[in-house]
Design a protein around this motif. Structure first.
Motif, PDB file in Angstrom:
ATOM      1  N   LEU A  20       3.314  -5.436   3.403  1.00 27.97           N
ATOM      2  CA  LEU A  20       4.211  -3.704   2.897  1.00 27.97           C
ATOM      3  C   LEU A  20       4.341  -3.635   1.931  1.00 27.97           C
ATOM      4  O   LEU A  20       4.532  -2.709   1.680  1.00 27.97           O
ATOM      5  N   GLN A  21       3.712  -4.212   0.774  1.00 26.55           N
ATOM      6  CA  GLN A  21       3.912  -3.804  -0.419  1.00 26.55           C
ATOM      7  C   GLN A  21       2.113  -2.872   0.203  1.00 26.55           C
ATOM      8  O   GLN A  21       1.815  -1.801  -0.824  1.00 26.55           O
ATOM      9  N   GLY A  22       1.085  -3.348   0.383  1.00 28.41           N
ATOM     10  CA  GLY A  22       0.108  -3.008   1.495  1.00 28.41           C
ATOM     11  C   GLY A  22       0.149  -1.437   1.584  1.00 28.41           C
ATOM     12  O   GLY A  22      -0.068  -0.615   1.421  1.00 28.41           O
ATOM     13  N   CYS A  23       1.083  -1.179   2.819  1.00 29.08           N
ATOM     14  CA  CYS A  23       2.021   0.125   3.416  1.00 29.08           C
ATOM     15  C   CYS A  23       2.032   0.986   1.865  1.00 29.08           C
ATOM     16  O   CYS A  23       1.845   1.977   1.969  1.00 29.08           O
ATOM     17  N   GLN A  24       2.565   0.433   1.424  1.00 27.83           N
ATOM     18  CA  GLN A  24       3.345   1.474   0.543  1.00 27.83           C
ATOM     19  C   GLN A  24       3.026   1.882  -0.691  1.00 27.83           C
ATOM     20  O   GLN A  24       2.776   2.887  -0.754  1.00 27.83           O
ATOM     21  N   ASP A  25       2.135   0.803  -0.561  1.00 30.31           N
ATOM     22  CA  ASP A  25       0.979   1.510  -1.949  1.00 30.31           C
ATOM     23  C   ASP A  25       0.419   2.419  -1.157  1.00 30.31           C
ATOM     24  O   ASP A  25      -0.168   3.400  -1.732  1.00 30.31           O
ATOM     25  N   SER A  26      -0.119   2.641  -0.319  1.00 28.19           N
ATOM     26  CA  SER A  26      -1.205   3.092   0.655  1.00 28.19           C
ATOM     27  C   SER A  26      -0.272   4.580   1.191  1.00 28.19           C
ATOM     28  O   SER A  26      -0.267   5.781   0.775  1.00 28.19           O
ATOM     29  N   LEU A  27       1.154   4.509   1.553  1.00 32.23           N
ATOM     30  CA  LEU A  27       1.869   5.011   1.516  1.00 32.23           C
ATOM     31  C   LEU A  27       2.356   6.539   0.099  1.00 32.23           C
ATOM     32  O   LEU A  27       2.128   7.148   0.045  1.00 32.23           O
TER      33      LEU A  27
END
Length: 201
Positions: free
Chosen positions: A160-167
């Motif tokens: 989730l943190q990786g997705c948030q960073d990508s976002l």
């Protein structure tokens, strides 16, 4: 030189007299002074005394008196009746607006001339709402699967943190390319600009 000066003065007085006669003829023909006409041919009328509103107020009072004399009725009573009826209409309008909200779920003032409804949102941004929803989902997930899902939660949280960073990176690239944030674009691809502070007026 003295005779020439006297002849000049005499001729000048003759011209001034002719000019005054021409001005008098102009006033007689057109009803205003030639000095009141500007270079574009527009007539400027000088007014002195009462303002337009004062004059209208006086005329209204005269009309009310004449009306009262002619019809033996008090115009003020009719004004009160009009005001009373206007208040009844305004109350009915408020009741109709309330019924409209009750039936359609939005204010009639939110409908434009094309029949489109404009919804005013106040409060959280799209991102804040998503974060709140995500927190709720995490709580529900924890309630459903219990504490045993701990290691999976760690993996989930890191993904989730990786997705948030990508976002966040995508949002930054979008802002760099288009000059505004993606949250400033609505579902119709219209950009909305938020302004804060004092107005220019």
């Amino acid at each position: 030189a003295g005779l020439e000066g006297d002849a000049y003065d005499s001729q000048l007085q003759s011209y001034e007299k002719s000019l005054q006669e021409l001005k008098a003829l102009f006033v007689q023909k057109y009803g205003h002074d030639i000095d009141d006409v500007d270079e574009d041919g527009c007539v400027w009328i000088k007014t002195a005394g009462c303002s337009c509103m004062e004059t209208l107020g006086e005329k209204l009072a005269q009309v009310k008196c004449l009306y009262h004399q002619k019809f033996a009725a008090d115009a003020a009573l009719e004004d009160q009746a009009y005001d009373s009826q206007l208040q009844r209409y305004e109350k009915s309008l408020q009741e109709l607006k309330a019924l409209f909200v009750q039936k359609y779920g939005h204010d009639i003032d939110d409908v434009d001339e094309d029949g489109c409804v404009w919804i005013k949102t106040i409060g959280c941004s799209c991102m804040e709402t998503l974060k709140e929803t995500l927190a709720e989902v995490k709580c529900l997930y924890h309630d459903k699967f219990g504490a045993d899902a701990g290691p999976k939660n760690d993996t989930y949280d890191s993904e989730l943190q990786g997705c948030q960073d990508s976002l966040c990176e995508l949002e930054a690239q979008f802002a760099k390319k288009y000059g505004h944030g993606i949250n400033d674009v609505d579902e119709d691809d219209c950009m909305w600009t938020e302004t804060a502070g004092c107005s220019s007026m």
